[in-house]
Every structure is written in C-alpha cells, then in structure tokens.
Design a protein around this motif. Structure first.
Motif, PDB file in Angstrom:
ATOM      1  N   ILE A   1       3.122  -2.645   4.333  1.00  0.00           N
ATOM      2  CA  ILE A   1       2.820  -4.040   4.005  1.00  0.00           C
ATOM      3  C   ILE A   1       1.724  -4.495   4.952  1.00  0.00           C
ATOM      4  O   ILE A   1       1.815  -4.354   6.169  1.00  0.00           O
ATOM      5  N   LYS A   2       0.683  -5.058   4.396  1.00  0.00           N
ATOM      6  CA  LYS A   2      -0.441  -5.559   5.187  1.00  0.00           C
ATOM      7  C   LYS A   2      -0.640  -7.044   4.896  1.00  0.00           C
ATOM      8  O   LYS A   2      -0.644  -7.445   3.725  1.00  0.00           O
ATOM      9  N   TRP A   3      -0.761  -7.868   5.929  1.00  0.00           N
ATOM     10  CA  TRP A   3      -1.073  -9.273   5.722  1.00  0.00           C
ATOM     11  C   TRP A   3      -2.281  -9.645   6.579  1.00  0.00           C
ATOM     12  O   TRP A   3      -2.448  -9.157   7.688  1.00  0.00           O
TER      13      TRP A   3
ATOM     14  N   ILE B   1       0.852  -1.189   0.000  1.00  0.00           N
ATOM     15  CA  ILE B   1       0.000   0.000   0.000  1.00  0.00           C
ATOM     16  C   ILE B   1       0.893   1.246   0.000  1.00  0.00           C
ATOM     17  O   ILE B   1       1.815   1.366   0.810  1.00  0.00           O
ATOM     18  N   ASN B   2       0.629   2.173  -0.921  1.00  0.00           N
ATOM     19  CA  ASN B   2       1.473   3.371  -1.012  1.00  0.00           C
ATOM     20  C   ASN B   2       1.046   4.443  -0.009  1.00  0.00           C
ATOM     21  O   ASN B   2       0.110   4.247   0.783  1.00  0.00           O
ATOM     22  N   HIS B   3       1.737   5.589  -0.069  1.00  0.00           N
ATOM     23  CA  HIS B   3       1.528   6.637   0.920  1.00  0.00           C
ATOM     24  C   HIS B   3       0.150   7.284   0.820  1.00  0.00           C
ATOM     25  O   HIS B   3      -0.292   7.980   1.737  1.00  0.00           O
ATOM     26  N   GLU B   4      -0.539   7.061  -0.319  1.00  0.00           N
ATOM     27  CA  GLU B   4      -1.875   7.616  -0.483  1.00  0.00           C
ATOM     28  C   GLU B   4      -2.963   6.627  -0.083  1.00  0.00           C
ATOM     29  O   GLU B   4      -4.154   6.896  -0.215  1.00  0.00           O
ATOM     30  N   GLY B   5      -2.551   5.447   0.374  1.00  0.00           N
ATOM     31  CA  GLY B   5      -3.514   4.419   0.784  1.00  0.00           C
ATOM     32  C   GLY B   5      -3.999   3.551  -0.347  1.00  0.00           C
ATOM     33  O   GLY B   5      -4.938   2.756  -0.169  1.00  0.00           O
TER      34      GLY B   5
END
Length: 439
Positions: free
Chosen positions: A434-436, A395-399
């Motif tokens: 990073i999201k898991w 996920i980038n800085h803008e979500g």
C-alpha cells in the motif's frame, strides 16, 4: 485559526493612521507623529520607520514636515511603483477647519522621499489608494478613491495617477449609487481581480454620522483591462453595521474568493476593538471575525491601519499564509504596554502543507482463490497544517498498480479508501504493498 505570531509597538499612544509597504524584505511604515496634536496643527508631520527583522524592531529614518500635513486618514498600503521600485505614500492635509486633499510622495528604502502631487482631490476631500498599480496600454496607473465631505451629498469618485509623469485623470463618479445604500460613503480599500476583470471594494458609509449608523459595505465593480474604465457598481452585502469603523485594509488569498478585512467596531466610547473579518467575496458573507486587538485590550482607539500578504516562506515553515498589519490600539493619551501604534504578523487560516499518516489497513492479509478479486480498506488522516490531495495505491508483487484512489483531506480529516486487487492466477503467497502520497 487566525493567530498573531508576534507584535511590536512602533510609537507611543495611538494616533490615526498608518501606511505600510515593503521593498524586498524591508518593511516601511509611515505614521503621523504622535507628539503633535491631531488635526490642524501646522507643525504636524509624518514619521517614516523601517524594520529589517520582520517587524521586531523599528528605526525612525525620516520625517515629512509640511504645513497642514495631518495623517494617512484611515491607513493604506504603500504600493510599490513598478517604474522606480519606490513606495507611494498618500497623506492627507487638514488646516484645522478644512480638508485640503492629499499629498502624494515617493519613498525609498533609505527614507529619502520626494513629493509628486500636491492637494490630490482638492479642498474638502481626502484621497487614498484603492489597489496595487495596474498596466494599461503600456502605462502604469495607481487608482485612488476621493471623497468630499463638504458637499451634500458627500461625493465619492475614483481617479488614477499615471506613474510615468504623475498626471491625474478622472475615472468615474459613483456618488449617486453609493449614497443609495446608506449615505456618506467615505473610507475604502479594494481588491482587483484581473483574471475576472472585477474590483471588490469595502466602503464605509457613515449614515447619520452617529457611531451607531456607521456601516461597511462590500461593492463589486466591472473593470475594463483595455481602457482602465470602472463601471457597474453592484452592492453585494453589508459586512458590518451598528458602529462599524474604517475599512482600513484588505487582502485576498490567491486563487480563492476569500478576503480579509481590517476594521474596528464602536461598542462604546471606551471599547473599540480591532477585527480581522474573513469574507467570501462571491456572496459577501462574513465567514468568521477575529479580534486582533493587542493582547485583547480594547480602548477608545482601534483599526486605522493597513494589511499586506507576505510570502509564507518568510515567516513560517508550515506553509500558512501570513499577513503583516499595522493598526492603532488602546486609549489615546495613555502610554502603557498596549496603547500605541502597532505592527503584527498574523498567521491566516489558509495555506499550509498536508501530512498524510496511516491510521489503519483492513485486512492485513487475505486468503482467496487464484484469480479472484479482493478489497482492502485503507484509512488515512491529514495531520498537517493545510489541505491536500492524497492518493492511495494497491501494488502487487510485480510492481503493478492494481487500483488507486484519491481524495482531498482538510487538516484533521480522516478518509477510508477502498481498493480492489486481483490474486495471481496460480497458487502462491505473494506480498502486496500500500502506497500513500500527496499529489
């Protein structure tokens, strides 16, 4: 790994055989009285026990005392009658020289009972339930198998009981087909798959009657949901041979081809362990076999019980499937800690919950040209008790999710996900996440 969570002795030294059922969370067990002689004792009876604490303690709540009442023969599940909420018990009759069929009773949670059918199957035979009641054309039926050892060859057929009025109807006779695969078919248990309209039956064949010729075979039958007819017996595999004992109980893991079967094996006259076999129903292969003899003690008695699948929430917090089982264990005539009729709560291989933990992220930072792509490797491990699907997102800085990948991990597995991101189109330093998660 299959493991016994706990066990308890229900009664004395081991005698065959028991029946097992549940009404809500209350466990009901029926077992032949261990104080009376086996077979032909006109004073024999069946004891009814109840447990309200998950099989930890037992209270005797009733006695069924009728002439020639012998036992449940091999053990079976007492299925719940959907019309009354009571359990259905089928108990064999034997007068010392002749099998005389089976009586059918309804049992309530308080131990009260009522005989519904006398001498099901008739002289020379035994009868027991095959699988849970099914609804056909607005009527509920309990299907039973009946085998007769006074004929040559031994006959093996299926009947059904209409539960609205306890009428018995013939369904099919498979004597010829079953005797073509070894001989003397007798004790059985079965699983009905109403999604695919098939029945899987584990049937014992005694061959030449010597212990070494006993075998357990897996059969498949077609089931017609409109009429309730059973047809097309197909032999799938030999589950156990060289002294395999009673096919006393089986369960299926929901939405899978995995079944578990309780049976005993005759190693010698003084060593008869009880096994829980894990079977792939699609091809009949035995995936694994677990010795569930109490405390590993092998005597001259084993098996002869029943097994039911219970809600995992009743037993464990890790989501594993749990089965309740009853069987005899040890040495008939003895009475030490591991001789008797036992209950066991058994945790199975299947079920459980995944727990995904981060193992590594490589690299942890990148220096790239504006607008360029880059790769990040993320390693995840499943530290839980069950398999699950893990989704990993970049996920980038803008979500905005720039990339995501998914994979199924079994307990203990590690997997490396490769994700691709794109740098901003202007010169800057920005955070990426990073999201898991389990999906």
């Amino acid at each position: 790994m299959v493991s016994i969570l706990r066990y308890s002795k229900i009664q004395g030294y081991p005698v065959p055989a028991g029946a097992l059922g549940m009404i809500g969370n209350t466990i009901i067990v029926a077992w032949r009285d261990n104080t009376t002689a086996h077979g032909g004792d006109t004073s024999a009876n069946v004891k009814i026990y109840r447990s309200t604490d998950g099989g930890r303690t037992w209270t005797e709540i009733a006695t069924i005392d009728e002439p020639n009442l012998d036992e449940m023969r091999t053990g079976h599940v007492m299925y719940r009658n959907p019309l009354t909420g009571k359990l259905i018990l089928v108990s064999a009759l034997y007068d010392g020289s002749t099998r005389k069929g089976s009586n059918v009773y309804e049992i309530d949670v308080d131990g009260s009972y009522e005989k519904k059918i006398s001498n099901l199957g008739g002289n020379g035979s035994y009868a027991e339930p095959l699988f849970e009641p099914v609804e056909i054309g607005g009527e509920w039926y309990l299907y039973c198998y009946v085998y007769n050892t006074s004929t040559s060859p031994w006959t093996w057929k299926i009947v059904r009981i209409r539960l609205s009025d306890w009428t018995v109807e013939d369904v099919a006779d498979f004597t010829t087909e079953l005797n073509n695969i070894n001989s003397k078919p007798n004790e059985a248990c079965a699983i009905i798959d109403l999604e695919n309209n098939v029945i899987y039956a584990f049937i014992r064949h005694d061959g030449a009657l010597a212990p070494s010729t006993r075998e357990i075979h897996l059969w498949r039958f077609d089931f017609n949901p409109s009429t309730g007819a059973i047809s097309n017996p197909t032999h799938i595999s030999t589950i156990a041979s060289g002294g395999a004992g009673s096919s006393t109980g089986c369960i299926r893991i929901p939405n899978t081809n995995i079944a578990y079967l309780i049976h005993y094996e005759f190693i010698s006259t003084s060593e008869i362990p009880t096994y829980l076999a894990k079977v792939d129903l699609s091809d009949g292969s035995v995936i694994s076999k677990y010795d569930i003899s109490i405390n590993g003690f092998h005597g001259d008695e084993g098996g002869n019980g029943a097994i039911i699948l219970v809600d995992p929430s009743i037993e464990t917090s890790n989501g594993k499937y749990v089965a309740y089982a009853i069987y005899e264990n040890g040495r008939e005539g003895y009475n030490d800690s591991y001789d008797g009729n036992f209950f066991a709560a058994i945790e199975l291989d299947e079920g459980g919950y995944p727990k995904f933990v981060l193992v590594d992220i490589t690299p942890t930072s990148v220096n790239v040209k504006v607008g360029s792509s880059f790769n990040v490797s993320v390693t995840i491990r499943n530290d839980g008790t069950g398999a699950g699907t893990c989704k990993v997102s970049l996920i980038n800085h803008e979500g905005t999710v720039q990339d995501e990948k998914s994979a199924t991990l079994n307990p203990g597995d590690e997997y490396t996900f490769t994700l691709t991101g794109v740098a901003p189109t202007y010169v800057t330093v920005v955070p990426y996440r990073i999201k898991w998660e389990a999906v």
